[in-house]
Design a protein around this motif. Structure first.
Motif, PDB file in Angstrom:
ATOM      1  N   VAL A 150       0.846  -1.191   0.000  1.00 53.38           N
ATOM      2  CA  VAL A 150       0.000   0.000   0.000  1.00 53.38           C
ATOM      3  C   VAL A 150       0.881   1.241   0.000  1.00 53.38           C
ATOM      4  CG1 VAL A 150      -1.852   1.255   1.153  1.00 53.38           C
ATOM      5  CG2 VAL A 150      -1.744  -1.234   1.335  1.00 53.38           C
ATOM      6  N   HIS A 151       0.648   2.145  -0.941  1.00 50.84           N
ATOM      7  CA  HIS A 151       1.359   3.423  -0.939  1.00 50.84           C
ATOM      8  C   HIS A 151       1.008   4.196   0.323  1.00 50.84           C
ATOM      9  CE1 HIS A 151       2.967   7.228  -2.702  1.00 50.84           C
ATOM     10  NE2 HIS A 151       2.100   7.736  -1.830  1.00 50.84           N
ATOM     11  N   THR A 152       2.027   4.743   0.990  1.00 42.83           N
ATOM     12  CA  THR A 152       1.812   5.616   2.142  1.00 42.83           C
ATOM     13  C   THR A 152       2.545   6.932   1.922  1.00 42.83           C
ATOM     14  OG1 THR A 152       3.689   4.653   3.349  1.00 42.83           O
ATOM     15  CG2 THR A 152       1.506   3.718   3.776  1.00 42.83           C
ATOM     16  N   GLY A 153       2.046   7.985   2.573  1.00 45.96           N
ATOM     17  CA  GLY A 153       2.611   9.312   2.393  1.00 45.96           C
ATOM     18  C   GLY A 153       1.994  10.016   1.203  1.00 45.96           C
ATOM     19  N   PRO A 154       2.364  11.273   1.006  1.00 47.87           N
ATOM     20  CA  PRO A 154       1.779  12.063  -0.075  1.00 47.87           C
ATOM     21  C   PRO A 154       2.391  11.733  -1.429  1.00 47.87           C
ATOM     22  CG  PRO A 154       3.405  13.363   1.087  1.00 47.87           C
ATOM     23  CD  PRO A 154       3.313  12.063   1.834  1.00 47.87           C
ATOM     24  N   SER A 155       1.761  12.253  -2.466  1.00 50.93           N
ATOM     25  CA  SER A 155       2.325  12.244  -3.812  1.00 50.93           C
ATOM     26  C   SER A 155       2.137  13.635  -4.383  1.00 50.93           C
ATOM     27  CB  SER A 155       1.626  11.219  -4.700  1.00 50.93           C
ATOM     28  OG  SER A 155       2.010  11.377  -6.056  1.00 50.93           O
ATOM     29  N   PHE A 156       3.122  14.070  -5.154  1.00 49.37           N
ATOM     30  CA  PHE A 156       3.061  15.414  -5.717  1.00 49.37           C
ATOM     31  C   PHE A 156       2.678  15.415  -7.195  1.00 49.37           C
ATOM     32  CE2 PHE A 156       6.001  15.508  -2.123  1.00 49.37           C
ATOM     33  CZ  PHE A 156       5.339  16.423  -1.322  1.00 49.37           C
TER      34      PHE A 156
END
Length: 277
Positions: A150-156
């Motif tokens: 699972v992707h965690t943290g933000p994405s820009f």
């Protein structure tokens, strides 16, 4: 065995973002440009040679169905690379409820094509990881004995919904699927290192992947927990092409960890988590 557990070998013609945005400031643009043909498709022999020269024995390649963010990267795009070098390369499946229905059927299709794990990208797909639409896919992971990334943290990237990257949302999934192995991609990158680390250190079935994190910064990112403790739950990944594998492997070796923990981060932990590695 060195395992890079987080790699994106995208088809350039299906990327939504510009090349410079996708590869990032730390990526080796010249080396990666040479891995593609004139149509934007990856050249299997060139991709294989690149990772061999970088010292990587196993590579987990991600597909991604995120038309609102990065684009449309199908599992079929990476199959020729696996066919060319089946010892080195493995596929990671991806489902997005906005484009796949039912999600379990699509996951089965990708697993039958050889995928060894499922990744969900809530931030790019525009759906929280604890949304019940994803639960049939999680149930299928348990049934078929494959881990969830699972992707965690933000994405820009444009179109991303960063609030869906909060690792705390995974707590609901862990409650409802106690037998599911979960890898928190990017280790809680950005504003959620502590939450991701807390989950990994308190749940036997939760791990961190270090993709996109400069290794020399790890002691700072996880200062509250201690690097040795984190290393026992950490899986090496580069998020290539946005980082260079050989450089990051060397940086992991320079962290001052014991030989046992260094080997665990660079491959041993991945071998425990991904049974079909």
């Amino acid at each position: 065995m060195i395992v890079d557990a987080h790699v994106h070998v995208a088809h350039l013609a299906r990327l939504k973002v510009p090349w410079e945005t996708w590869i990032g400031p730390a990526g080796d643009a010249a080396s990666w440009a040479a891995l593609y043909d004139d149509e934007g498709a990856p050249i299997p022999a060139a991709v294989s040679r690149y990772f061999a020269e970088e010292g990587v024995d196993r590579v987990l390649m991600f597909c991604e169905y995120s038309p609102k963010a990065t684009g449309w990267q199908t599992v079929e795009d990476v199959l020729p690379i696996v066919e060319h070098d089946p010892q080195r390369f493995r596929i990671v499946a991806n489902v997005n409820p906005h484009v796949h229905h039912p999600v379990a059927r699509e996951l089965d299709r990708q697993l039958d094509l050889g995928a060894v794990a499922l990744k969900v990208h809530p931030v790019h797909a525009g759906i929280a990881p604890n949304d019940r639409e994803l639960y049939p896919a999680y149930a299928r992971c348990v049934e078929r004995g494959v881990p969830l990334i699972v992707h965690t943290g933000p994405s820009f990237f444009p179109g991303a919904t960063s609030r869906h990257g909060d690792p705390v949302l995974i707590d609901d999934v862990l409650r409802d699927f106690p037998d599911l192995t979960v890898v928190l991609a990017h280790g809680g990158r950005g504003w959620s290192y502590d939450a991701a680390a807390s989950l990994a250190l308190t749940r036997e079935n939760v791990w961190l992947d270090l993709a996109g994190l400069p290794p020399k910064r790890l002691p700072t990112y996880y200062a509250s927990f201690g690097l040795d403790r984190i290393a026992r739950r950490a899986i090496f990944g580069t998020d290539s092409p946005s980082a260079t594998p050989a450089r990051n492997i060397a940086a992991i070796r320079d962290l001052g960890l014991s030989e046992e923990l260094t080997d665990a981060v660079l491959g041993g932990n991945a071998a425990r988590v991904f049974p079909r590695l």
